[in-house]
Design an enzyme around this catalytic site. Structure first.
Site, PDB file in Angstrom:
ATOM      1  N   LYS A 127      44.613  50.253  50.130  1.00  0.00           N
ATOM      2  CA  LYS A 127      43.922  50.600  48.763  1.00  0.00           C
ATOM      3  C   LYS A 127      42.909  49.746  48.187  1.00  0.00           C
ATOM      4  O   LYS A 127      41.806  49.919  48.292  1.00  0.00           O
ATOM      5  CB  LYS A 127      45.039  50.846  47.645  1.00  0.00           C
ATOM      6  CG  LYS A 127      44.321  50.781  46.167  1.00  0.00           C
ATOM      7  CD  LYS A 127      45.532  50.885  45.250  1.00  0.00           C
ATOM      8  CE  LYS A 127      45.988  49.936  44.461  1.00  0.00           C
ATOM      9  NZ  LYS A 127      44.971  49.081  43.816  1.00  0.00           N
ATOM     10  N   ARG A 159      39.653  50.565  36.681  1.00  0.00           N
ATOM     11  CA  ARG A 159      39.110  49.122  36.286  1.00  0.00           C
ATOM     12  C   ARG A 159      38.232  48.643  37.760  1.00  0.00           C
ATOM     13  O   ARG A 159      37.304  47.944  37.398  1.00  0.00           O
ATOM     14  CB  ARG A 159      40.354  48.191  36.213  1.00  0.00           C
ATOM     15  CG  ARG A 159      40.603  48.198  34.767  1.00  0.00           C
ATOM     16  CD  ARG A 159      41.344  46.843  34.691  1.00  0.00           C
ATOM     17  NE  ARG A 159      40.479  45.677  35.132  1.00  0.00           N
ATOM     18  CZ  ARG A 159      39.523  45.013  34.592  1.00  0.00           C
ATOM     19  NH1 ARG A 159      39.454  45.371  33.173  1.00  0.00           N
ATOM     20  NH2 ARG A 159      39.056  44.217  35.162  1.00  0.00           N
ATOM     21  N   PRO A 161      39.711  39.970  32.242  1.00  0.00           N
ATOM     22  CA  PRO A 161      38.178  39.944  32.113  1.00  0.00           C
ATOM     23  C   PRO A 161      37.142  40.044  33.110  1.00  0.00           C
ATOM     24  O   PRO A 161      37.780  39.866  34.387  1.00  0.00           O
ATOM     25  CB  PRO A 161      38.178  38.549  31.369  1.00  0.00           C
ATOM     26  CG  PRO A 161      39.241  37.814  31.808  1.00  0.00           C
ATOM     27  CD  PRO A 161      40.475  38.770  32.316  1.00  0.00           C
ATOM     28  N   ILE A 162      36.104  39.990  32.965  1.00  0.00           N
ATOM     29  CA  ILE A 162      35.044  40.204  34.214  1.00  0.00           C
ATOM     30  C   ILE A 162      33.835  38.992  33.976  1.00  0.00           C
ATOM     31  O   ILE A 162      32.848  39.109  34.496  1.00  0.00           O
ATOM     32  CB  ILE A 162      34.271  41.629  34.325  1.00  0.00           C
ATOM     33  CG1 ILE A 162      33.609  41.970  33.081  1.00  0.00           C
ATOM     34  CG2 ILE A 162      35.235  42.661  34.706  1.00  0.00           C
ATOM     35  CD1 ILE A 162      32.561  43.062  33.234  1.00  0.00           C
ATOM     36  N   ASP A 163      34.348  38.073  33.264  1.00  0.00           N
ATOM     37  CA  ASP A 163      33.272  36.865  32.975  1.00  0.00           C
ATOM     38  C   ASP A 163      33.097  35.975  34.284  1.00  0.00           C
ATOM     39  O   ASP A 163      31.934  35.757  34.504  1.00  0.00           O
ATOM     40  CB  ASP A 163      34.149  35.642  32.233  1.00  0.00           C
ATOM     41  CG  ASP A 163      35.258  35.106  32.483  1.00  0.00           C
ATOM     42  OD1 ASP A 163      36.199  35.992  32.843  1.00  0.00           O
ATOM     43  OD2 ASP A 163      35.598  34.132  32.462  1.00  0.00           O
ATOM     44  N   LEU A 164      33.765  36.181  35.375  1.00  0.00           N
ATOM     45  CA  LEU A 164      33.335  35.442  36.627  1.00  0.00           C
ATOM     46  C   LEU A 164      32.409  36.370  37.408  1.00  0.00           C
ATOM     47  O   LEU A 164      31.634  35.853  38.233  1.00  0.00           O
ATOM     48  CB  LEU A 164      34.767  35.289  37.410  1.00  0.00           C
ATOM     49  CG  LEU A 164      35.728  34.282  36.883  1.00  0.00           C
ATOM     50  CD1 LEU A 164      37.073  34.250  37.823  1.00  0.00           C
ATOM     51  CD2 LEU A 164      35.161  32.912  36.737  1.00  0.00           C
ATOM     52  N   ILE A 202      49.334  34.816  38.142  1.00  0.00           N
ATOM     53  CA  ILE A 202      48.079  35.245  38.232  1.00  0.00           C
ATOM     54  C   ILE A 202      47.747  36.224  36.951  1.00  0.00           C
ATOM     55  O   ILE A 202      46.613  36.130  36.217  1.00  0.00           O
ATOM     56  CB  ILE A 202      47.938  36.251  39.416  1.00  0.00           C
ATOM     57  CG1 ILE A 202      48.234  35.417  40.822  1.00  0.00           C
ATOM     58  CG2 ILE A 202      46.450  36.776  39.792  1.00  0.00           C
ATOM     59  CD1 ILE A 202      47.553  34.152  41.116  1.00  0.00           C
ATOM     60  N   ARG A 237      48.942  56.043  42.010  1.00  0.00           N
ATOM     61  CA  ARG A 237      47.896  55.244  42.126  1.00  0.00           C
ATOM     62  C   ARG A 237      47.519  54.721  43.290  1.00  0.00           C
ATOM     63  O   ARG A 237      46.325  54.460  43.966  1.00  0.00           O
ATOM     64  CB  ARG A 237      47.393  54.350  41.072  1.00  0.00           C
ATOM     65  CG  ARG A 237      46.946  55.036  39.574  1.00  0.00           C
ATOM     66  CD  ARG A 237      46.802  53.846  38.797  1.00  0.00           C
ATOM     67  NE  ARG A 237      46.076  52.721  39.296  1.00  0.00           N
ATOM     68  CZ  ARG A 237      46.066  51.555  38.828  1.00  0.00           C
ATOM     69  NH1 ARG A 237      46.672  51.320  37.794  1.00  0.00           N
ATOM     70  NH2 ARG A 237      45.474  50.638  39.629  1.00  0.00           N
TER      71      ARG A 237
END
Ligand code: UD1
Length: 416
Positions: free
Chosen positions: A22, A92, A122-125, A326, A396
């Site tokens: 996946k 996501r 988050p997606i800051d990186l 994590i 999923r």
């Protein structure tokens, strides 16, 4: 909402073929946007997540043809650079499409992905990396608008080896004019699979599998056919199904070197493991021994196996401690397991599991993909029947689960 009905006291004895990965298929599907051509993927798992990703590509203008596990994606007709908001919220990992759109069109618009069942994510990186590549990011409206005249090659140091950020930055820089160096990147096998796919297209990427990746930009990418690697979490899951029931299982179509962290813990728990070409055989003792586990980025123990292993250990002899490093919210299945008679206490990022001899089947609710599978592990070991609601979460990530469990002689039914 559908539910699983599982008869416990099972003992697995049989053979299973492992499906395609996946987490490998998702970024590779997104990468099919890059060359504006027709790419053919084999061994794509037919699951809700890959279907969701294909739906987003179709919405952007791709033509998708599915024949069992073969998927043909024609991205020549992509006529949108805005990712569908509703589909993005459901999926996501669709944020990876942003890197591919930026590489090909220098522009992408998307909505901020919402929170998620296993943590904030988050997606800051990703965003900080894009900025280093010269991409202008406007976050002032309901949408995030990313655009640039050209991608500027850069040296980027990630604060954390994020799998998604590594993949997104690889995709964004593949068609640039010069060399991009990514440091402290994720070393997961799925990143290597993405590198192999992109290089087959004509990209010049090296280093995936180590913590530094170099991407020499190229002008064009050709059409390709590619076979997705086997799923290491599905591999680990079936090993745990057998381990918890004191059974024996033979897994085909696997890649043993990518599941070594999982095999090491199963051996420590008392299982005998035999490895042959593309095959793993596990022979479990009647009762496992307790083990301690810490989740870490690859090649550490995978966070995706944490709740599954936790459930495997609830009837082990002794006390196990599992520490999740994590994601902050990955013990959501614990209250459900406690309802079955497991003795688990959670303190901060650790769960202490005091092994019990017996657990009982009851009515349970799945709250996330891997946590849902953890409930199946426990149900196989429990006395009596377990009913698990919200099994859509499990679908999923697991292909033909009902068929595969029935093939192992498990009394498993899906309703609804
Ligand atoms: C991928 C996998 C998921 C797996 C995870 C960790 C896919 C589709 N999903 O998810 O199954 O559990 O890797 O192995 O491949 N983080 C930030 N900022 C960011 C990005 C991440 O703080 O910009 C944090 C996350 O909140 C999390 C950690 O970094 O705590 C790891 O996340 P990441 O490696 O990015 O996971 P995903 O790519 O989302």
């Amino acid at each position: 909402m559908s539910k699983y009905i599982i008869k416990g006291d099972a003992k697995i004895n049989g053979e299973v073929d492992i499906s395609g990965s996946k987490n490998s298929a998702l970024p590779i599907i997104a990468a099919c946007i890059l060359n504006g051509g027709v790419n053919t993927l084999y061994n794509v798992p037919n699951i809700r997540d890959t279907n969701g990703m294909l739906e987003i590509l179709t919405d952007l203008g791709c033509k998708v043809i599915k024949k069992k596990n073969k998927v043909i994606i024609d991205s020549s007709g992509v006529n949108k650079i805005q990712i569908n908001e509703k589909l993005m919220r459901e999926m996501r990992s669709s944020v990876i499409i942003v890197g591919a759109l930026l590489a090909r069109f220098r522009k992408a618009i998307f909505s901020y992905p919402g929170g998620c069942e296993i943590g904030a994510r988050p997606i800051d990186l990703h965003i900080n990396g894009f900025k280093k590549l010269g991409i202008n990011i406007d976050e002032n409206t309901r949408y995030i608008v990313c655009k640039c005249d050209k991608i500027i090659p850069a040296e980027i140091q990630l604060d954390f080896p994020s799998v998604g950020a590594t993949e997104n930055l690889m995709l964004a820089s593949v068609l640039s004019d010069g060399e991009t160096i990514l440091r402290n990147v994720a070393m997961e096998p799925e990143i290597e699979d993405l590198q192999n796919f992109l290089n087959r297209m004509g990209a010049k990427i090296s280093g995936a599998g180590s913590n530094i990746i170099r991407i020499k930009g190229v002008k064009n990418l050709r059409e390709v056919s590619y076979n997705i690697m086997p799923d290491r979490i599905e591999t680990g899951t079936f090993l745990c199904f057998a381990a918890t029931t004191g059974g024996k299982i033979e897994l085909n179509n696997v890649k043993d070197e990518i599941v070594l962290p999982i095999l090491a813990k199963l051996e420590e728990a008392g299982c005998k493991i035999y490895r042959e070409h593309n095959k793993i055989i596990l022979d479990a003792p009647k009762r496992l021994k307790a083990v301690n586990i810490q989740t870490l980025p690859y090649p550490g123990f995978p966070t995706d196996m944490q709740s599954i292993f936790l459930a495997t250990l609830i009837t082990a002899k002794g006390t196990s401690i599992i520490t999740e490093n994590i994601f902050e919210n990955r013990f959501k299945c614990v209250p459900e397991l406690v309802r079955m008679g497991a003795k688990i206490s959670v303190s901060g990022s650790s769960a202490i599991i005091k092994g019990v001899r017996k657990i009982n089947g009851t009515n349970l609710i799945a709250t996330d993909l891997r946590g849902g599978v953890a409930l199946i592990v426990a149900a196989l070991r429990a006395k009596g029947t377990t009913i698990i609601e919200n099994c859509e979460f499990v679908e999923r990530g697991y292909e033909k689960l009902e068929y595969k469990l029935k093939k192992l002689d498990i009394d498993f039914t899906k309703e609804g």
